[in-house]
Design a protein around this motif. Sequence first.
Motif, PDB file in Angstrom:
ATOM      1  N   MET A   2       3.243   3.539 -10.787  1.00 25.27           N
ATOM      2  CA  MET A   2       1.965   2.960 -11.204  1.00 25.27           C
ATOM      3  C   MET A   2       1.736   1.603 -10.543  1.00 25.27           C
ATOM      4  O   MET A   2       0.600   1.264 -10.206  1.00 25.27           O
ATOM      5  CB  MET A   2       1.901   2.823 -12.731  1.00 25.27           C
ATOM      6  CG  MET A   2       1.772   4.140 -13.443  1.00 25.27           C
ATOM      7  SD  MET A   2       0.346   5.101 -12.900  1.00 25.27           S
ATOM      8  CE  MET A   2      -0.966   4.070 -13.434  1.00 25.27           C
ATOM      9  N   THR A   3       2.791   0.830 -10.340  1.00 26.89           N
ATOM     10  CA  THR A   3       2.653  -0.452  -9.661  1.00 26.89           C
ATOM     11  C   THR A   3       2.209  -0.248  -8.215  1.00 26.89           C
ATOM     12  O   THR A   3       1.293  -0.920  -7.731  1.00 26.89           O
ATOM     13  CB  THR A   3       3.985  -1.225  -9.706  1.00 26.89           C
ATOM     14  OG1 THR A   3       4.369  -1.402 -11.070  1.00 26.89           O
ATOM     15  CG2 THR A   3       3.861  -2.572  -9.037  1.00 26.89           C
ATOM     16  N   ILE A   4       2.814   0.698  -7.533  1.00 30.79           N
ATOM     17  CA  ILE A   4       2.455   0.969  -6.143  1.00 30.79           C
ATOM     18  C   ILE A   4       1.050   1.567  -6.066  1.00 30.79           C
ATOM     19  O   ILE A   4       0.255   1.195  -5.190  1.00 30.79           O
ATOM     20  CB  ILE A   4       3.498   1.892  -5.489  1.00 30.79           C
ATOM     21  CG1 ILE A   4       4.831   1.140  -5.348  1.00 30.79           C
ATOM     22  CG2 ILE A   4       3.028   2.396  -4.131  1.00 30.79           C
ATOM     23  CD1 ILE A   4       5.996   2.013  -4.975  1.00 30.79           C
ATOM     24  N   ALA A   5       0.712   2.477  -6.985  1.00 35.15           N
ATOM     25  CA  ALA A   5      -0.625   3.081  -6.988  1.00 35.15           C
ATOM     26  C   ALA A   5      -1.704   2.023  -7.227  1.00 35.15           C
ATOM     27  O   ALA A   5      -2.751   2.033  -6.566  1.00 35.15           O
ATOM     28  CB  ALA A   5      -0.707   4.169  -8.050  1.00 35.15           C
ATOM     29  N   SER A   6      -1.464   1.115  -8.158  1.00 36.13           N
ATOM     30  CA  SER A   6      -2.463   0.071  -8.409  1.00 36.13           C
ATOM     31  C   SER A   6      -2.614  -0.843  -7.205  1.00 36.13           C
ATOM     32  O   SER A   6      -3.719  -1.283  -6.888  1.00 36.13           O
ATOM     33  CB  SER A   6      -2.101  -0.729  -9.664  1.00 36.13           C
ATOM     34  OG  SER A   6      -0.905  -1.450  -9.479  1.00 36.13           O
ATOM     35  N   LEU A   7      -1.534  -1.104  -6.491  1.00 35.17           N
ATOM     36  CA  LEU A   7      -1.618  -1.906  -5.274  1.00 35.17           C
ATOM     37  C   LEU A   7      -2.440  -1.194  -4.205  1.00 35.17           C
ATOM     38  O   LEU A   7      -3.253  -1.823  -3.519  1.00 35.17           O
ATOM     39  CB  LEU A   7      -0.218  -2.224  -4.750  1.00 35.17           C
ATOM     40  CG  LEU A   7      -0.135  -3.153  -3.555  1.00 35.17           C
ATOM     41  CD1 LEU A   7      -0.697  -4.524  -3.908  1.00 35.17           C
ATOM     42  CD2 LEU A   7       1.291  -3.283  -3.083  1.00 35.17           C
ATOM     43  N   VAL A   8      -2.291   0.116  -4.099  1.00 34.16           N
ATOM     44  CA  VAL A   8      -3.077   0.896  -3.132  1.00 34.16           C
ATOM     45  C   VAL A   8      -4.562   0.837  -3.483  1.00 34.16           C
ATOM     46  O   VAL A   8      -5.412   0.675  -2.602  1.00 34.16           O
ATOM     47  CB  VAL A   8      -2.569   2.354  -3.079  1.00 34.16           C
ATOM     48  CG1 VAL A   8      -3.533   3.254  -2.324  1.00 34.16           C
ATOM     49  CG2 VAL A   8      -1.189   2.410  -2.452  1.00 34.16           C
ATOM     50  N   PHE A   9      -4.904   0.949  -4.771  1.00 33.43           N
ATOM     51  CA  PHE A   9      -6.304   0.873  -5.186  1.00 33.43           C
ATOM     52  C   PHE A   9      -6.900  -0.492  -4.877  1.00 33.43           C
ATOM     53  O   PHE A   9      -8.043  -0.600  -4.431  1.00 33.43           O
ATOM     54  CB  PHE A   9      -6.460   1.163  -6.679  1.00 33.43           C
ATOM     55  CG  PHE A   9      -6.072   2.553  -7.076  1.00 33.43           C
ATOM     56  CD1 PHE A   9      -6.383   3.633  -6.276  1.00 33.43           C
ATOM     57  CD2 PHE A   9      -5.392   2.776  -8.252  1.00 33.43           C
ATOM     58  CE1 PHE A   9      -6.029   4.928  -6.637  1.00 33.43           C
ATOM     59  CE2 PHE A   9      -5.038   4.054  -8.632  1.00 33.43           C
ATOM     60  CZ  PHE A   9      -5.355   5.135  -7.825  1.00 33.43           C
ATOM     61  N   ILE A  10      -6.133  -1.535  -5.090  1.00 27.97           N
ATOM     62  CA  ILE A  10      -6.621  -2.890  -4.826  1.00 27.97           C
ATOM     63  C   ILE A  10      -6.828  -3.097  -3.324  1.00 27.97           C
ATOM     64  O   ILE A  10      -7.841  -3.663  -2.901  1.00 27.97           O
ATOM     65  CB  ILE A  10      -5.654  -3.932  -5.419  1.00 27.97           C
ATOM     66  CG1 ILE A  10      -5.679  -3.860  -6.942  1.00 27.97           C
ATOM     67  CG2 ILE A  10      -6.007  -5.336  -4.955  1.00 27.97           C
ATOM     68  CD1 ILE A  10      -4.563  -4.611  -7.618  1.00 27.97           C
ATOM     69  N   ILE A  11      -5.892  -2.636  -2.526  1.00 29.86           N
ATOM     70  CA  ILE A  11      -6.043  -2.766  -1.067  1.00 29.86           C
ATOM     71  C   ILE A  11      -7.258  -1.978  -0.597  1.00 29.86           C
ATOM     72  O   ILE A  11      -8.026  -2.443   0.253  1.00 29.86           O
ATOM     73  CB  ILE A  11      -4.753  -2.322  -0.349  1.00 29.86           C
ATOM     74  CG1 ILE A  11      -3.633  -3.335  -0.609  1.00 29.86           C
ATOM     75  CG2 ILE A  11      -4.983  -2.150   1.149  1.00 29.86           C
ATOM     76  CD1 ILE A  11      -2.268  -2.887  -0.142  1.00 29.86           C
TER      77      ILE A  11
END
Length: 111
Positions: free
Chosen positions: A46-55
């Motif tokens: 979830m941390t990596i997925a949220s970072l992808v959404f923000i990028i």
Amino acid sequence: MKSKYTWSLISGGLGIIFSLVVQIFTVRNAFSANYSENLKVPVMIMTIASLVFIIGFVVGYSFLVQKKFKIAIPIIFVSGIPSFIFVHIFAGMFMVICGLLGKASEPESKP
């Protein structure tokens, strides 16, 4: 039209700020907490997925700043709606508002 575009940029900037603050605390908690073995993998995913959404939103926002509406609006919505659900409700709300105002300020294509 100019006012909606300006508000879209302001809303997108607030979305980026809120999402970065949330992401900082999320990463800090993900690496500092002693989660059980069953919980470590989902928290990191979830941390990596949220970072992808923000990028993804930052990329769409940069296209919006360049007034490339045809490219920016789909990217903003594709990253803003999951951010609304998975990252944080306020960050995602500002991202979706940015997309809506950007779509409203898009000049009509004349044939």
